[in-house]
Design a protein around this motif. Structure first.
Motif, PDB file in Angstrom:
ATOM      1  N   ASP A  83      -1.343   9.843  -0.011  1.00  0.00           N
ATOM      2  CA  ASP A  83      -2.701  10.194  -0.433  1.00  0.00           C
ATOM      3  C   ASP A  83      -2.970  11.686  -0.233  1.00  0.00           C
ATOM      4  O   ASP A  83      -4.058  12.092   0.185  1.00  0.00           O
ATOM      5  CB  ASP A  83      -3.740   9.384   0.335  1.00  0.00           C
ATOM      6  CG  ASP A  83      -3.726   7.916  -0.046  1.00  0.00           C
ATOM      7  OD1 ASP A  83      -3.276   7.601  -1.166  1.00  0.00           O
ATOM      8  OD2 ASP A  83      -4.137   7.075   0.771  1.00  0.00           O
ATOM      9  N   GLY A  84      -1.953  12.518  -0.517  1.00  0.00           N
ATOM     10  CA  GLY A  84      -2.103  13.950  -0.382  1.00  0.00           C
ATOM     11  C   GLY A  84      -1.849  14.490   1.012  1.00  0.00           C
ATOM     12  O   GLY A  84      -1.734  15.706   1.192  1.00  0.00           O
ATOM     13  N   ARG A  85      -1.752  13.624   2.017  1.00  0.00           N
ATOM     14  CA  ARG A  85      -1.482  14.060   3.391  1.00  0.00           C
ATOM     15  C   ARG A  85       0.027  14.142   3.602  1.00  0.00           C
ATOM     16  O   ARG A  85       0.743  13.192   3.317  1.00  0.00           O
ATOM     17  CB  ARG A  85      -2.105  13.083   4.389  1.00  0.00           C
ATOM     18  CG  ARG A  85      -1.868  13.445   5.851  1.00  0.00           C
ATOM     19  CD  ARG A  85      -2.696  12.545   6.760  1.00  0.00           C
ATOM     20  NE  ARG A  85      -2.345  11.147   6.573  1.00  0.00           N
ATOM     21  CZ  ARG A  85      -1.376  10.520   7.243  1.00  0.00           C
ATOM     22  NH1 ARG A  85      -0.642  11.195   8.143  1.00  0.00           N
ATOM     23  NH2 ARG A  85      -1.131   9.249   7.037  1.00  0.00           N
ATOM     24  N   VAL A  86       0.492  15.254   4.108  1.00  0.00           N
ATOM     25  CA  VAL A  86       1.930  15.471   4.268  1.00  0.00           C
ATOM     26  C   VAL A  86       2.457  14.654   5.442  1.00  0.00           C
ATOM     27  O   VAL A  86       1.971  14.784   6.572  1.00  0.00           O
ATOM     28  CB  VAL A  86       2.238  16.960   4.476  1.00  0.00           C
ATOM     29  CG1 VAL A  86       3.723  17.168   4.759  1.00  0.00           C
ATOM     30  CG2 VAL A  86       1.817  17.765   3.251  1.00  0.00           C
ATOM     31  N   LEU A  87       3.447  13.808   5.166  1.00  0.00           N
ATOM     32  CA  LEU A  87       4.123  13.044   6.214  1.00  0.00           C
ATOM     33  C   LEU A  87       5.356  13.777   6.723  1.00  0.00           C
ATOM     34  O   LEU A  87       5.668  13.725   7.911  1.00  0.00           O
ATOM     35  CB  LEU A  87       4.525  11.662   5.683  1.00  0.00           C
ATOM     36  CG  LEU A  87       3.405  10.779   5.144  1.00  0.00           C
ATOM     37  CD1 LEU A  87       3.975   9.465   4.618  1.00  0.00           C
ATOM     38  CD2 LEU A  87       2.364  10.507   6.230  1.00  0.00           C
ATOM     39  N   LEU A 123       6.891  11.349  -3.379  1.00  0.00           N
ATOM     40  CA  LEU A 123       7.749  12.491  -3.061  1.00  0.00           C
ATOM     41  C   LEU A 123       7.411  13.580  -4.058  1.00  0.00           C
ATOM     42  O   LEU A 123       7.520  13.372  -5.272  1.00  0.00           O
ATOM     43  CB  LEU A 123       9.222  12.090  -3.158  1.00  0.00           C
ATOM     44  CG  LEU A 123      10.266  13.116  -2.700  1.00  0.00           C
ATOM     45  CD1 LEU A 123      10.077  13.444  -1.224  1.00  0.00           C
ATOM     46  CD2 LEU A 123      11.669  12.578  -2.947  1.00  0.00           C
ATOM     47  N   VAL A 124       6.957  14.733  -3.572  1.00  0.00           N
ATOM     48  CA  VAL A 124       6.459  15.798  -4.450  1.00  0.00           C
ATOM     49  C   VAL A 124       7.193  17.099  -4.135  1.00  0.00           C
ATOM     50  O   VAL A 124       7.863  17.240  -3.104  1.00  0.00           O
ATOM     51  CB  VAL A 124       4.938  16.000  -4.290  1.00  0.00           C
ATOM     52  CG1 VAL A 124       4.180  14.716  -4.602  1.00  0.00           C
ATOM     53  CG2 VAL A 124       4.611  16.478  -2.876  1.00  0.00           C
ATOM     54  N   ALA A 125       7.043  18.059  -5.033  1.00  0.00           N
ATOM     55  CA  ALA A 125       7.702  19.351  -4.852  1.00  0.00           C
ATOM     56  C   ALA A 125       6.819  20.464  -5.367  1.00  0.00           C
ATOM     57  O   ALA A 125       5.953  20.267  -6.232  1.00  0.00           O
ATOM     58  CB  ALA A 125       9.047  19.373  -5.582  1.00  0.00           C
ATOM     59  N   ASP A 146       0.827  -1.208   0.000  1.00  0.00           N
ATOM     60  CA  ASP A 146       0.000   0.000   0.000  1.00  0.00           C
ATOM     61  C   ASP A 146       0.860   1.257   0.000  1.00  0.00           C
ATOM     62  O   ASP A 146       0.442   2.311  -0.483  1.00  0.00           O
ATOM     63  CB  ASP A 146      -0.955  -0.002   1.195  1.00  0.00           C
ATOM     64  CG  ASP A 146      -0.235   0.136   2.522  1.00  0.00           C
ATOM     65  OD1 ASP A 146       0.813  -0.524   2.679  1.00  0.00           O
ATOM     66  OD2 ASP A 146      -0.707   0.882   3.399  1.00  0.00           O
ATOM     67  N   VAL A 147       2.108   1.159   0.525  1.00  0.00           N
ATOM     68  CA  VAL A 147       3.037   2.284   0.466  1.00  0.00           C
ATOM     69  C   VAL A 147       3.403   2.583  -0.981  1.00  0.00           C
ATOM     70  O   VAL A 147       3.434   3.732  -1.419  1.00  0.00           O
ATOM     71  CB  VAL A 147       4.298   1.971   1.295  1.00  0.00           C
ATOM     72  CG1 VAL A 147       5.343   3.063   1.113  1.00  0.00           C
ATOM     73  CG2 VAL A 147       3.937   1.804   2.759  1.00  0.00           C
ATOM     74  N   VAL A 148       3.672   1.522  -1.758  1.00  0.00           N
ATOM     75  CA  VAL A 148       4.011   1.683  -3.174  1.00  0.00           C
ATOM     76  C   VAL A 148       2.871   2.381  -3.910  1.00  0.00           C
ATOM     77  O   VAL A 148       3.100   3.190  -4.812  1.00  0.00           O
ATOM     78  CB  VAL A 148       4.305   0.305  -3.797  1.00  0.00           C
ATOM     79  CG1 VAL A 148       4.490   0.414  -5.308  1.00  0.00           C
ATOM     80  CG2 VAL A 148       5.561  -0.303  -3.166  1.00  0.00           C
ATOM     81  N   ARG A 149       1.654   2.109  -3.521  1.00  0.00           N
ATOM     82  CA  ARG A 149       0.497   2.679  -4.206  1.00  0.00           C
ATOM     83  C   ARG A 149       0.192   4.116  -3.779  1.00  0.00           C
ATOM     84  O   ARG A 149      -0.325   4.903  -4.572  1.00  0.00           O
ATOM     85  CB  ARG A 149      -0.749   1.820  -3.919  1.00  0.00           C
ATOM     86  CG  ARG A 149      -0.630   0.395  -4.418  1.00  0.00           C
ATOM     87  CD  ARG A 149      -1.701  -0.486  -3.805  1.00  0.00           C
ATOM     88  NE  ARG A 149      -1.509  -1.890  -4.167  1.00  0.00           N
ATOM     89  CZ  ARG A 149      -2.124  -2.905  -3.585  1.00  0.00           C
ATOM     90  NH1 ARG A 149      -2.972  -2.684  -2.606  1.00  0.00           N
ATOM     91  NH2 ARG A 149      -1.889  -4.149  -3.975  1.00  0.00           N
TER      92      ARG A 149
END
Length: 427
Positions: free
Chosen positions: A50-54, A38-40, A31-34
């Motif tokens: 899923d759009g939530r910042v970790l 990493l976004v910028a 589920d991590v792969v899905r």
């Protein structure tokens, strides 16, 4: 390696870099792969689920990160032969804030051998550029020092919960104390024996719960895309035929190997899969290469193992047509080192027994030590139980622990040896 977008202003086109995707993994990381990327954005680099910042980094002189350093270059193979390199995020004072291990951030990392190739396929340089973080190479004279540094990893992977580790450690300590008391001292207190047996059972049930959660989270919830399973014309294993699959989803190409490790490749952007190329048809090394627009192979499926049986070729053609993926039957093999092609073919071939054994205890779930250590403690407590008037409940708890640890694992081993991993004929 960017996509165009018009979300800034009407009539204005901005460049949005593709997110970096995790490497292929099985349970408990499927589920991590899905879901983790990493976004910028401008002055921002973030790990999201899923759009939530970790985790998020602010960029600039007043922020967390100002520059980045690439650990690679021709000397890396001599210093760290099994590494694909990394990118360190550096604070304004030059200290290392976090490390992006490229082996964690390229879906096909397992088949790559060149750090420069891994850096380009990860898309990390585009993300850094979007965030305004200059990227420089680490000089050869500083490479060893950089590799031995230990900044926190910016990793997507799920780790073993601390609460479980504490519970299992406490259960092991209670069991050791109870056994030493029985062997070296007088009759142990019933309360100590009961606590030791209960601790072992509770830690075993907790481990079973973590495995169940990993299996549940890793289930294929389906997108309606048909799954193409291997239809081999050569001997393979039941595990490979049951587990491996290719799915052409609307936004992703999903390839699952014989160990259940899922590789998710984008269908958009410059790193997206745009064609399925049949190369060397009719030969022993025929294969299907899932390629980007510039011809980069992102997954390689040996033809005889996947599409060799009657009807498999037609099923592939129908799936590509339905998914709008070009099926190219006149392509030349991709240009890459021979050892990388060999690795790529092996990953999507039936795994050998040694490979299966090494993957039996995946990272992030209770492993071999938890099973056999707990089983040994339970067996010794049963053996010395005659010294303690502990009652039937303790005996039942210890027997249940043995069944859930040694019993289940021996059953899995026999099932693997006798059924799943026995060589078999074509499908």
């Amino acid at each position: 390696m960017t996509e165009t977008s018009s979300r800034a202003e009407p009539g204005r086109v901005t460049l949005v870099p593709e997110p970096a995707r995790p490497a292929a993994r099985g349970i408990p990381q499927r589920d991590v792969v899905r879901r983790v990327r990493l976004v910028a954005g401008p002055q921002r680099l973030a790990l999201v689920r899923d759009g939530r910042v970790l985790r998020e980094f602010a960029v600039g002189a007043e922020g967390d990160v100002t520059t980045a350093a690439h650990l690679g270059g021709p000397l890396l193979a001599d210093v760290a032969p099994h590494s694909l390199g990394a990118v360190d995020l550096l604070a304004p004072d030059g200290s290392r804030v976090a490390r992006i291990d490229l082996r964690d951030w390229v879906p096909e990392a397992e088949e790559l051998t060149r750090p420069r190739e891994a850096l380009e396929r990860s898309g990390v340089p585009d993300l850094l550029d979007q965030a305004g973080i200059p990227l420089r190479p680490v000089p050869p004279s500083e490479l060893v020092a950089a590799l031995t540094a230990s900044p926190p990893l910016l990793t997507p992977w799920r780790r073993l919960p601390v609460a479980y580790t504490v519970l299992r450690s406490a259960a092991a300590v209670l069991a050791v104390v109870a056994l030493l008391w029985a062997i070296l001292g007088d009759e142990p207190p019933v309360s100590l024996w009961t606590a030791a047996a209960s601790g072992l059972l509770l830690s075993t049930l907790a481990a079973a719960g973590l495995w169940a959660f990993g299996l549940l989270a890793g289930r294929d919830r389906g997108t309606g895309a048909p799954a193409l399973r291997p239809l081999p014309a050569v001997p393979s294993t039941r595990r490979f035929r049951r587990t491996a699959q290719l799915r052409l989803e609307p936004e992703d190409v999903v390839v699952v190997d014989g160990l259940g490790r899922e590789r998710r490749l984008p269908r958009g952007g410059s790193r997206g899969v745009t064609s399925a190329a049949v190369v060397r048809p009719g030969t022993a090394t025929a294969q299907l290469e899932l390629r980007t627009a510039d011809g980069t192979p992102r997954a390689t499926l040996p033809w005889a193992l996947w599409f060799g049986a009657d009807g498999a070729d037609a099923a592939l053609e129908r799936a590509c047509a339905d998914a709008g993926l070009l099926l190219d039957r006149s392509a030349a093999p991709a240009r890459r080192p021979q050892d990388e092609e060999h690795l790529a073919r092996g990953i999507h071939s039936p795994p050998g027994r040694a490979t299966v054994a090494a993957a039996t205890w995946p990272s992030g779930l209770p492993g071999q030590a938890a099973v056999w250590q707990t089983a040994a403690f339970a067996a010794f407590l049963l053996m010395y139980g005659f010294l303690v008037d502990d009652g039937p409940a303790v005996t039942v708890a210890l027997l249940a622990t043995l069944v859930l640890t040694a019993g289940v694992q021996w059953g899995r081993l026999l099932w693997r040896r006798l059924v799943l991993d026995r060589p078999g004929g074509p499908a």
